[in-house]
Write a protein that holds these residues in place. Structure first.
Motif, short mmCIF file in Angstrom:
data_model
loop_
_atom_site.label_atom_id
_atom_site.label_comp_id
_atom_site.label_asym_id
_atom_site.label_seq_id
_atom_site.Cartn_x
_atom_site.Cartn_y
_atom_site.Cartn_z
N PHE A 154 4.45 -28.73 3.85
CA PHE A 154 3.78 -27.76 4.74
C PHE A 154 4.46 -27.77 6.11
CE2 PHE A 154 -0.92 -27.58 3.04
CZ PHE A 154 -0.46 -27.04 1.86
N THR A 155 4.69 -28.98 6.63
CA THR A 155 5.30 -29.11 7.96
C THR A 155 6.72 -28.54 7.93
OG1 THR A 155 4.08 -31.15 8.30
CG2 THR A 155 5.95 -30.79 9.76
N GLN A 157 8.14 -26.43 5.86
CA GLN A 157 8.22 -24.98 5.68
C GLN A 157 7.83 -24.24 6.95
OE1 GLN A 157 5.28 -22.57 3.93
NE2 GLN A 157 6.64 -21.82 2.32
N ALA A 158 6.78 -24.74 7.63
CA ALA A 158 6.32 -24.08 8.86
C ALA A 158 7.41 -24.11 9.92
CB ALA A 158 5.06 -24.77 9.37
N ARG A 161 10.33 -21.82 8.93
CA ARG A 161 9.94 -20.42 9.08
C ARG A 161 9.98 -20.03 10.57
NH1 ARG A 161 5.06 -20.25 6.96
NH2 ARG A 161 5.47 -19.24 4.98
N MET A 198 1.63 -22.79 16.61
CA MET A 198 0.61 -22.71 15.55
C MET A 198 -0.51 -21.82 16.10
SD MET A 198 0.02 -26.50 14.04
CE MET A 198 -0.39 -27.36 15.52
N HIS A 264 -3.45 -28.86 9.54
CA HIS A 264 -2.40 -27.84 9.64
C HIS A 264 -2.38 -27.05 8.33
CE1 HIS A 264 1.92 -26.64 8.92
NE2 HIS A 264 1.52 -25.89 9.92
N PRO A 266 -0.29 -23.89 6.38
CA PRO A 266 0.94 -23.10 6.56
C PRO A 266 0.82 -21.62 6.18
CG PRO A 266 1.08 -24.35 4.54
CD PRO A 266 -0.25 -24.67 5.13
N ASN A 269 1.11 -18.01 8.10
CA ASN A 269 2.07 -18.64 9.00
C ASN A 269 1.56 -20.03 9.29
OD1 ASN A 269 4.17 -16.68 9.43
ND2 ASN A 269 2.56 -15.42 10.33
N SER A 270 1.74 -20.49 10.50
CA SER A 270 1.31 -21.85 10.78
C SER A 270 0.01 -21.82 11.57
CB SER A 270 2.41 -22.52 11.60
OG SER A 270 2.44 -23.86 11.36
#
Ligand SMILES: NC(=O)c1ccc[n+]([C@@H]2O[C@H](COP(=O)([O-])OP(=O)(O)OC[C@H]3O[C@@H](n4cnc5c(N)ncnc54)[C@H](O)[C@@H]3O)[C@@H](O)[C@H]2O)c1
Ligand SMILES: [Mg+2]
Length: 352
Positions: A154-155, A157-158, A161, A198, A264, A266, A269-270
């Motif tokens: 998740f981290t 990819q965020a 991106r 975020m 968090h 994802p 978006n984040s």
């Protein structure tokens, strides 16, 4: 988070020594890598790399689960060499964490086509054949990953991106440059620094004395209900956002806000999900569903929710029209706040 003590002693002053926890030394090491490009470049020599292709992580199937392969620097250089690229490409990677032994973890996307980067996208299927895995969309793989892997991905990819979407300065239009760790980007023409962002989202489990309020959007899998969620508006506090979202979506006023936990998230978006419990004002329980936001909302009893929590099997496979109530999966914070409410209600009914 539990902290445990490592063996590293740090000299605090001439006569005083302090035992630092493994967590603290790891955190301070990561801070250094974010601030110091040379230290980060050095960490890339001994670190491990998680690969992505167009934001889809490289995964390897193992029975019903997915494993997340990591490549050493030498393996990554070998792979890049096979596709005609040199080790300069490795500097496109972003730092996503490190082990207790300070082996740094990086994520690198070899499939993103960016106008600002001189590096071309590498062919997906040839890379998959070479690596013995597949680049699979994160949403698709969610339920077959363990919680540590999903949180790391998740981290990663965020962050990947965010970098992909912030290649140019919104003021000068010039390309921005990533620092080595990927914790920021700078516009060299005017020194504006951009940091990964975020969006804060509040998620609220509204309850009355005996029931909880759950809602669904038309995009949810059939039968799935969750807590009310919404993006914070600019200038709002968490408390104001909770009250506004509940009023907007179901026409109720809430009180007794209690912070529960955060996560968090994802998608799309984040987001930083900020989870709260809240109760309706006494006697004010009639729901007016905002059809622009929700398909349905309803009050559910403790029994209905407790049974739904125990229900096994993935809601993704549900096809039948006569659906039982389905709740969000364990990796979603909504699941945990609903579970907490069930536990509290069960304890208080046993005590009564
Ligand atoms: N992890 C969990 O347990 C969990 C549970 C429920 C929802 N969520 C997430 O919460 C998020 C918000 O929920 P929602 O869709 O009900 O929000 P919402 O009720 O605020 O409605 C979404 C709409 O808000 C607007 N919006 C305002 N600011 C936005 C921003 N920064 N980004 C995107 N859209 C913005 C858009 O018009 C969008 O269509 C969703 O992305 C969803 O994935 C997570
Ligand atoms: Mg909403």
């Amino acid at each position: 988070m539990s902290l445990y003590f490592g063996t590293i002693y740090r000299r605090k002053s001439f006569w005083c020594y302090r035992l630092l926890s493994t967590y603290v030394t790891r955190t301070q090491y990561l801070f250094k890598l974010k601030e110091d490009d040379e230290a980060c470049r050095e960490a890339q020599q001994t670190g491990v790399f998680y690969l992505f292709h167009d934001l889809a992580p490289l995964l390897q199937a193992s029975g019903h689960r997915y494993l997340v392969p990591q490549l050493s620097r030498a393996e990554l250089e070998g792979l890049l060499g096979k596709f005609g690229q040199d080790s300069q490409r490795i500097e496109d990677s972003v730092l996503i964490g490190c082990s207790n032994q300070h082996k740094a973890w990086f994520a690198l996307d070899l499939g993103l086509n960016s106008t600002a980067s001189k590096h071309v996208s590498l062919p997906k299927s040839e890379m998959e054949a070479e690596l013995g895995g597949s680049f699979i969309k994160l949403r698709q793989a969610l339920f077959q990953l363990n919680s540590m892997d999903s949180s790391l991905l998740f981290t990663a990819q965020a962050l990947l991106r965010w970098h992909n979407g912030h290649q140019f300065c919104s003021k000068s239009g010039q390309p921005t440059k990533k620092n080595m760790a990927g914790s920021k980007r700078v516009c060299l023409s005017n020194n504006i620094i951009y940091y990964p962002q975020m969006a804060p989202v509040v998620i609220t489990l509204v309850t009355d004395e005996a029931r909880c309020l759950l809602a669904r959007q038309s995009s949810f899998p059939k039968g799935l209900y969750s807590a009310l969620a919404g993006f914070c508006d600019i200038g709002e506090s968490v408390e104001e956002a909770v009250q506004r979202e509940v009023a907007e979506e179901v026409g109720l006023e809430v009180e007794n806000l209690q912070y529960f936990s955060s996560q968090h998230w994802p998608f799309p978006n984040s987001s930083l999900m900020i989870a709260c419990h809240a109760t309706v004002k006494p006697g004010q329980t009639e729901i007016q569903v905002n059809q622009r936001e929700l398909e349905a909302a309803a009050w559910f009893s403790l029994d209905e929710v407790a049974i739904a929590l125990m229900r096994k099997g993935s809601f993704l496979q549900q096809q039948s029209d006569a659906l039982p109530l389905l709740l969000p999966p364990k990796l979603a914070i909504a699941h945990h706040m609903i579970k907490k409410w069930v536990e509290r209600q069960t304890c208080s009914s046993l005590a009564a």
